[in-house]
Scaffold this motif. Structure first.
Motif, mmCIF file in Angstrom:
data_model
loop_
_atom_site.group_PDB
_atom_site.id
_atom_site.type_symbol
_atom_site.label_atom_id
_atom_site.label_comp_id
_atom_site.label_asym_id
_atom_site.label_seq_id
_atom_site.Cartn_x
_atom_site.Cartn_y
_atom_site.Cartn_z
ATOM 1 N N LEU A 22 0.827 -1.211 0.000
ATOM 2 C CA LEU A 22 0.000 0.000 0.000
ATOM 3 C C LEU A 22 0.858 1.257 0.000
ATOM 4 O O LEU A 22 0.504 2.263 -0.632
ATOM 5 N N GLU A 23 1.986 1.237 0.715
ATOM 6 C CA GLU A 23 2.879 2.394 0.715
ATOM 7 C C GLU A 23 3.388 2.690 -0.693
ATOM 8 O O GLU A 23 3.471 3.848 -1.121
ATOM 9 N N HIS A 95 -6.155 -15.074 -0.261
ATOM 10 C CA HIS A 95 -5.533 -14.512 -1.465
ATOM 11 C C HIS A 95 -6.598 -13.916 -2.383
ATOM 12 O O HIS A 95 -6.445 -12.793 -2.896
ATOM 13 N N ARG A 96 -7.676 -14.650 -2.603
ATOM 14 C CA ARG A 96 -8.756 -14.142 -3.457
ATOM 15 C C ARG A 96 -9.369 -12.875 -2.874
ATOM 16 O O ARG A 96 -9.640 -11.911 -3.604
ATOM 17 N N ALA A 97 -9.603 -12.889 -1.567
ATOM 18 C CA ALA A 97 -10.234 -11.736 -0.925
ATOM 19 C C ALA A 97 -9.344 -10.505 -1.011
ATOM 20 O O ALA A 97 -9.801 -9.412 -1.375
ATOM 21 N N VAL A 98 -8.068 -10.669 -0.676
ATOM 22 C CA VAL A 98 -7.138 -9.537 -0.662
ATOM 23 C C VAL A 98 -6.951 -8.973 -2.061
ATOM 24 O O VAL A 98 -7.024 -7.751 -2.282
ATOM 25 N N HIS A 99 -6.722 -9.825 -3.035
ATOM 26 C CA HIS A 99 -6.487 -9.347 -4.396
ATOM 27 C C HIS A 99 -7.747 -8.738 -5.004
ATOM 28 O O HIS A 99 -7.660 -7.775 -5.794
ATOM 29 N N GLY A 100 -8.912 -9.262 -4.649
ATOM 30 C CA GLY A 100 -10.153 -8.664 -5.132
ATOM 31 C C GLY A 100 -10.346 -7.258 -4.609
ATOM 32 O O GLY A 100 -10.733 -6.343 -5.353
ATOM 33 N N LEU A 101 -10.064 -7.043 -3.308
ATOM 34 C CA LEU A 101 -10.174 -5.711 -2.713
ATOM 35 C C LEU A 101 -9.147 -4.755 -3.306
ATOM 36 O O LEU A 101 -9.444 -3.589 -3.570
ATOM 37 N N TYR A 102 -7.947 -5.254 -3.520
ATOM 38 C CA TYR A 102 -6.878 -4.423 -4.070
ATOM 39 C C TYR A 102 -7.222 -3.987 -5.500
ATOM 40 O O TYR A 102 -7.046 -2.815 -5.867
ATOM 41 N N ASP A 103 -7.723 -4.905 -6.299
ATOM 42 C CA ASP A 103 -8.113 -4.571 -7.672
ATOM 43 C C ASP A 103 -9.229 -3.527 -7.672
ATOM 44 O O ASP A 103 -9.224 -2.589 -8.494
ATOM 45 N N ALA A 104 -10.193 -3.683 -6.768
ATOM 46 C CA ALA A 104 -11.279 -2.707 -6.682
ATOM 47 C C ALA A 104 -10.740 -1.330 -6.320
ATOM 48 O O ALA A 104 -11.171 -0.307 -6.875
ATOM 49 N N MET A 105 -9.771 -1.291 -5.399
ATOM 50 C CA MET A 105 -9.162 -0.023 -4.996
ATOM 51 C C MET A 105 -8.478 0.657 -6.185
ATOM 52 O O MET A 105 -8.627 1.868 -6.394
ATOM 53 N N LEU A 106 -7.744 -0.114 -6.976
ATOM 54 C CA LEU A 106 -7.073 0.448 -8.151
ATOM 55 C C LEU A 106 -8.088 1.069 -9.112
ATOM 56 O O LEU A 106 -7.903 2.195 -9.603
ATOM 57 N N GLU A 107 -9.163 0.343 -9.385
ATOM 58 C CA GLU A 107 -10.183 0.842 -10.305
ATOM 59 C C GLU A 107 -10.830 2.115 -9.763
ATOM 60 O O GLU A 107 -11.076 3.072 -10.528
ATOM 61 N N GLU A 144 -10.965 3.259 3.580
ATOM 62 C CA GLU A 144 -11.834 2.087 3.478
ATOM 63 C C GLU A 144 -11.093 0.826 3.038
ATOM 64 O O GLU A 144 -11.107 -0.197 3.740
ATOM 65 N N ARG A 145 -10.467 0.863 1.873
ATOM 66 C CA ARG A 145 -9.828 -0.342 1.346
ATOM 67 C C ARG A 145 -8.633 -0.795 2.187
ATOM 68 O O ARG A 145 -8.478 -2.006 2.419
ATOM 69 N N PRO A 146 -7.781 0.110 2.669
ATOM 70 C CA PRO A 146 -6.705 -0.359 3.558
ATOM 71 C C PRO A 146 -7.223 -1.085 4.800
ATOM 72 O O PRO A 146 -6.669 -2.121 5.197
ATOM 73 N N LEU A 147 -8.300 -0.558 5.419
ATOM 74 C CA LEU A 147 -8.879 -1.258 6.562
ATOM 75 C C LEU A 147 -9.384 -2.641 6.144
ATOM 76 O O LEU A 147 -9.153 -3.641 6.835
ATOM 77 N N GLN A 148 -10.076 -2.692 5.017
ATOM 78 C CA GLN A 148 -10.602 -3.969 4.540
ATOM 79 C C GLN A 148 -9.481 -4.942 4.190
ATOM 80 O O GLN A 148 -9.600 -6.143 4.455
ATOM 81 N N LEU A 149 -8.410 -4.438 3.611
ATOM 82 C CA LEU A 149 -7.300 -5.314 3.245
ATOM 83 C C LEU A 149 -6.672 -5.941 4.487
ATOM 84 O O LEU A 149 -6.379 -7.138 4.509
ATOM 85 N N GLY A 150 -6.466 -5.135 5.522
ATOM 86 C CA GLY A 150 -5.915 -5.686 6.758
ATOM 87 C C GLY A 150 -6.837 -6.724 7.365
ATOM 88 O O GLY A 150 -6.393 -7.781 7.820
ATOM 89 N N ALA A 151 -8.143 -6.427 7.349
ATOM 90 C CA ALA A 151 -9.111 -7.375 7.898
ATOM 91 C C ALA A 151 -9.145 -8.653 7.073
ATOM 92 O O ALA A 151 -9.249 -9.764 7.609
ATOM 93 N N ALA A 152 -9.018 -8.519 5.737
ATOM 94 C CA ALA A 152 -9.053 -9.692 4.868
ATOM 95 C C ALA A 152 -7.832 -10.579 5.080
ATOM 96 O O ALA A 152 -7.931 -11.805 4.994
ATOM 97 N N VAL A 153 -6.684 -9.983 5.356
ATOM 98 C CA VAL A 153 -5.488 -10.769 5.659
ATOM 99 C C VAL A 153 -5.724 -11.612 6.913
ATOM 100 O O VAL A 153 -5.247 -12.749 7.019
#
Length: 293
Positions: A22-23, A95-107, A144-153
Motif C-alpha cells: 500500500l505504501e 488470497h482471493r479476498a485480498v487481491h479482489g479488494l486491491y483490484d477494486a481499490m485500483l479501479e 476504506e480499502r486499507p482497513l478492509q485489506l488488513g481485515a481480509a489478511v
C-alpha cells in the motif's frame, strides 16, 4: 488497524507485506497526482516531475520530458506495489479476498482521478458531484480499502468488511474536506499557510460548491471569474476566501466534517472491535479530521 480490528491472524508477516504494498501504491498515486496538478512540491521536497525537469536544465522539452520520466517512476512504484502484494503468503481464500479488494481499490482511484481531472475548472454548485470525486479518489484508497485489506489478511467475514466501509467512507471524506479547507484558508495555528493551488487549478471541491450555492449573483460572478485562473494572485485569493467565509461555505464544510466524525464514532461504538483497535481507530479519526499540516 483492520488486521487488529478483525482479531489478527497468526503471523503479522503477511499483513506487513500488504501494508508495504500500500505504501508503494500511495507513492504511485501521489507521483501521478502531482504530474496532473503540476504540483511544485510534495512533503517538503520538489515533486518528482519537477525534480526531473530541473535535471534537464532550460531545454524547451524539459517540462514534457520531466513529466514523462515521473510517469514512468510512478508506474514503477505501482509495479513494485503489485510485486510486494504477491509476496504475502496467504491461503487461497484470503488470497482471493485480498487481491479482489486491491483490484477494486485500483479501479476506484483511477475513476476518481478521471473525475477530478475532467471536473477541474468547472465551477458549479453540485456538492454531490464534488463528494463523488472525494469518495473514489480519496476515501476508498485512504481509509476504506486499507482497513478492509488488513481485515481480509486476518481472514475476516463480510460483516467486518461492511463496518470498514461504514468507517472508511465518512472518515475519508472528512479527511479530504479538511485538506481542501487547509489549502484555501490554512490552519488557525499557523502550521499550514493559505495556498493558491486549488484555487488556481479550479478544483471541484465541496467548499467551492457550497460557496457557489450560497453566493448572491455578484459573489457567484466573482468566484467564477477568479477561481481557475492560473494567474490568480494573493489579492484575488483573499477575495475568494472572503466570499467563501461570508456565504457560510467554510462553516458548512466544517459542519460536514464534524458530522462525519460523529458518524465514525457511532460506528466504532457498536462495532465490537477489540479495545486496542477501537482506540487506535478513534485516534485516527481525530487525526484525519483535525490535522493542521
Amino acid at each position: 488497524m483492520g488486521w487488529h480490528a478483525a482479531g489478527r491472524g497468526e503471523d503479522p508477516a503477511s499483513v506487513v507485506r500488504v501494508a508495504a504494498s500500500l505504501e508503494m501504491f500511495v507513492a504511485f498515486a501521489l507521483i501521478h497526482d502531482d504530474i496532473m496538478d503540476d504540483s511544485v512540491s510534495r512533503r517538503g521536497r520538489p515533486a518528482v516531475h519537477r525534480a526531473l525537469r530541473a535535471r534537464l536544465g532550460h531545454s524547451e522539452r524539459a517540462g514534457r520530458l520531466g513529466a514523462g520520466g515521473a510517469l514512468l517512476v510512478g508506474n514503477l512504484a505501482l509495479i513494485w506495489a503489485q510485486e510486494l502484494l504477491h509476496t504475502a503468503e496467504l491461503d487461497a481464500e484470503r488470497h482471493r479476498a485480498v487481491h479482489g479488494l486491491y483490484d477494486a481499490m485500483l479501479e476506484e482511484v483511477m475513476y476518481g482521478q478521471y473525475l477530478d481531472v475532467m471536473g477541474t475548472g468547472r465551477s458549479d454548485d453540485d456538492v454531490e458531484a464534488a463528494l463523488e470525486i472525494i469518495r473514489y479518489k480519496t476515501a476508498t484508497a485512504t481509509v476504506e480499502r486499507p482497513l478492509q485489506l488488513g481485515a481480509a489478511v486476518a481472514g475476516t467475514d463480510a460483516a467486518t468488511l461492511d463496518i470498514c466501509t461504514a468507517l472508511g467512507i465518512p472518515l475519508g471524506e472528512a479527511f479530504q474536506m479538511r485538506d481542501d479547507l487547509l489549502d484555501v484558508f490554512g490552519s488557525t495555528d499557523g502550521a499550514c499557510a493559505p495556498g493558491l493551488g486549488d484555487l488556481r487549478e479550479g478544483k471541484r471541491t465541496v467548499l467551492l460548491a457550497l460557496g457557489l450555492q450560497a453566493a448572491d449573483a455578484g459573489q457567484r460572478q466573482r468566484l467564477r471569474h477568479l477561481v481557475g485562473r492560473a494567474d490568480l494572485d494573493e489579492d484575488g485569493a483573499a477575495e475568494v476566501r472572503t466570499i467563501l467565509a461570508s456565504t457560510g461555505a467554510r462553516a458548512r464544510t466544517e459542519d460536514m466534517i464534524a458530522s462525519r466524525y460523529g458518524q465514525v464514532l457511532r460506528v466504532l461504538k457498536s462495532a465490537g472491535f477489540p479495545r486496542p483497535a477501537s482506540n487506535a481507530l478513534h485516534r485516527l479519526a481525530v487525526t484525519a479530521t483535525r490535522y493542521t499540516s
